[in-house]
Design a protein around this motif. Structure first.
Motif, PDB file in Angstrom:
ATOM      1  N   SER A 112     -37.479 -64.428 -96.577  1.00 49.06           N
ATOM      2  CA  SER A 112     -37.058 -63.632 -97.984  1.00 49.06           C
ATOM      3  C   SER A 112     -37.613 -62.189 -97.973  1.00 49.06           C
ATOM      4  O   SER A 112     -38.352 -61.758 -97.126  1.00 49.06           O
ATOM      5  N   ASP A 155     -39.191 -60.891-100.283  1.00 51.03           N
ATOM      6  CA  ASP A 155     -40.630 -60.955-100.713  1.00 51.03           C
ATOM      7  C   ASP A 155     -41.532 -61.047 -99.553  1.00 51.03           C
ATOM      8  O   ASP A 155     -42.608 -60.440 -99.419  1.00 51.03           O
ATOM      9  N   GLU A 156     -41.361 -61.807 -98.581  1.00 43.54           N
ATOM     10  CA  GLU A 156     -42.028 -62.191 -97.410  1.00 43.54           C
ATOM     11  C   GLU A 156     -41.962 -60.892 -96.429  1.00 43.54           C
ATOM     12  O   GLU A 156     -43.154 -60.438 -96.038  1.00 43.54           O
ATOM     13  N   GLY A 186     -45.957 -55.037-104.503  1.00 47.46           N
ATOM     14  CA  GLY A 186     -46.314 -56.746-104.270  1.00 47.46           C
ATOM     15  C   GLY A 186     -45.413 -57.554-105.095  1.00 47.46           C
ATOM     16  O   GLY A 186     -44.414 -57.122-106.002  1.00 47.46           O
ATOM     17  N   ALA A 230     -41.621 -57.989 -97.555  1.00 45.41           N
ATOM     18  CA  ALA A 230     -42.382 -56.873 -98.227  1.00 45.41           C
ATOM     19  C   ALA A 230     -43.861 -57.038 -98.234  1.00 45.41           C
ATOM     20  O   ALA A 230     -44.499 -56.011 -97.878  1.00 45.41           O
ATOM     21  N   ALA A 231     -44.196 -58.263 -98.257  1.00 47.21           N
ATOM     22  CA  ALA A 231     -45.640 -58.648 -98.012  1.00 47.21           C
ATOM     23  C   ALA A 231     -46.265 -58.138 -96.684  1.00 47.21           C
ATOM     24  O   ALA A 231     -47.262 -57.660 -96.449  1.00 47.21           O
ATOM     25  N   ARG A 290     -40.884 -52.803-103.805  1.00 45.10           N
ATOM     26  CA  ARG A 290     -41.342 -54.264-103.454  1.00 45.10           C
ATOM     27  C   ARG A 290     -42.617 -54.233-102.347  1.00 45.10           C
ATOM     28  O   ARG A 290     -43.484 -54.745-102.422  1.00 45.10           O
TER      29      ARG A 290
END
Length: 413
Positions: free
Chosen positions: A65, A67-68, A413, A70-71, A409
């Motif tokens: 994803s 978000d993953e 976070g 970006a992390a 992002r």
């Protein structure tokens, strides 16, 4: 998309090459985008979109994803010792976000197309220059000197923009002198209303230096200069002195001695301005390099090729050029939203905020496909003459993040 209606959008602004054409027409059918009517091949290729599923974000080649991804990028940057934030093919909002990213995590900032810019900078640092604008060339220039290769191979509509059918102030006796390679068929077609002359210079620096001497009334010894006969340069010098508004243009990125060409062109224009009006028009501006450079000057007081570490920044046009900076880097953040430009070869970790059609020689450690300004989302870019900002509109509903959103992002976070 089956059953989707087709909409034709006129007066579309093109943000790809820096010329800033604002009269394009495109057809949009669902998420399918295609150029309509007369358009340069570069814009037609880069505007084209098919209604296909988006390329997913990935970590080490495995889909994840946003978000993953970006992390994962944030973890890499947190551990980085010497990151380089390169490519920088983005709009103004994306450029601002990337400067913020460098302030937070540190890093060298450079645009992938900055070689020509810094060759020109080398000349202006030594001598300064009197530059002109696209509008002035269009409406006033009666003698144009083109140094090097035919630029219409890169800027497909350059001469169309330079020489409109009805300029405001220049008369119909306009002249274009090619000092280098011969004009191609496209250039000849766009210059049909002008007188075109070609001097096959083997050494543009020597030819320009002699031409500047002749304009200033000096007689350098020799029968030819840079492969051009002295009498031909004497005749050109007289035409330049008689011109109402002469302009010299070149593409420093494609000339090995681009800084010396810029310096000699500046000296020629200085000599002309003693008795008439003249200016230089350096070519460039690909993928908003002018806008990114402007933003860095506004934000931190330095142009591209600047390192930010903590609360300090330092500029060095050689040390912080991408190739040199990557030799000492452990992380590359590669940004190219306007076109599928792959990153340079690099042995460290790569975070790519890239056009979804980018082909990588090696899968990046983190890939976040991003939308294109002027296609997937609105944005702002600067024209190549640096005085006009251009608003880009969205042509379809965005399903990929902009560079600014992707960077936010990663940072937050």
């Amino acid at each position: 998309m089956a059953g989707a209606s087709t909409e034709t959008i006129h007066d579309v602004v093109c943000g790809f090459c820096g010329l800033g054409c604002d009269d394009l027409s495109v057809e949009v059918e669902g998420r399918d985008v295609r150029a309509k009517g007369t358009i340069c091949p570069e814009a037609a290729r880069l505007l084209r979109r098919l209604d296909v599923p988006d390329r997913p974000a990935s970590v080490a080649g495995a889909p994840v994803s946003l978000d993953e991804a970006a992390a994962a990028a944030r973890r890499i940057l947190t551990e980085a010792r010497a990151p380089v934030i390169g490519g920088l093919g983005t709009d103004m909002a994306g450029a601002g976000a990337l400067v913020d990213l460098a302030i937070r995590f540190g890093g060298v900032l450079d645009h992938y197309a900055s070689d020509g810019l810094f060759r020109n900078y080398a000349a202006t640092q030594r001598t300064g220059w009197l530059s002109t604008t696209l509008a002035e060339v269009r409406n006033r220039c009666d003698v144009l000197v083109v140094v090097g290769d035919d630029p219409s191979a890169v800027w497909g509509r350059l001469f169309e923009r330079f020489f409109p059918e009805t300029p405001l102030f220049a008369d119909q006796g306009r002249k274009v002198v090619f000092l280098g390679s011969a004009p191609g068929e496209k250039a000849k077609a766009h210059l049909a209303r002008a007188k075109v002359v070609h001097h096959a210079a083997s050494d543009a620096v020597a030819a320009l230096e002699a031409l500047g001497s002749f304009v200033a009334g000096r007689q350098p010894p020799g029968e030819s200069f840079g492969g051009i006969a002295a009498n031909a340069l004497v005749g050109l010098a007289e035409e330049l002195r008689s011109a109402h508004y002469a302009v010299v243009t070149w593409n420093a990125a494609e000339i090995d001695d681009g800084d010396l060409v810029a310096e000699r062109a500046t000296a020629l224009v200085d000599a002309l301005n003693v008795t008439t009006r003249a200016g230089v028009f350096p070519l460039g501006g690909r993928d908003n390099i002018i806008g990114v450079n402007q933003l860095m000057l506004w934000r931190i007081g330095y142009p591209l090729r600047t390192a930010i570490r903590g609360q300090e920044s330092a500029h060095d046009g050689v040390l912080y050029a991408s190739e040199a900076a990557l030799a000492d880097a452990d992380v590359l953040v590669w940004v190219s939203a306007f076109r599928p430009e792959p990153p340079p070869a690099f042995t460290g970790k790569v975070i790519a905020l890239a056009h979804p059609e980018t082909v990588f020689e090696k899968e990046p450690d983190v890939l976040i496909p991003v939308g294109t300004p002027g296609v997937d989302h609105a944005g702002t870019v600067f024209r190549m003459d640096s005085i006009v900002s251009l608003p880009l509109g969205a042509l379809r509903v965005a399903t990929l993040p902009s560079v600014a959103e992707a960077v936010r992002r990663i940072a937050e976070g």
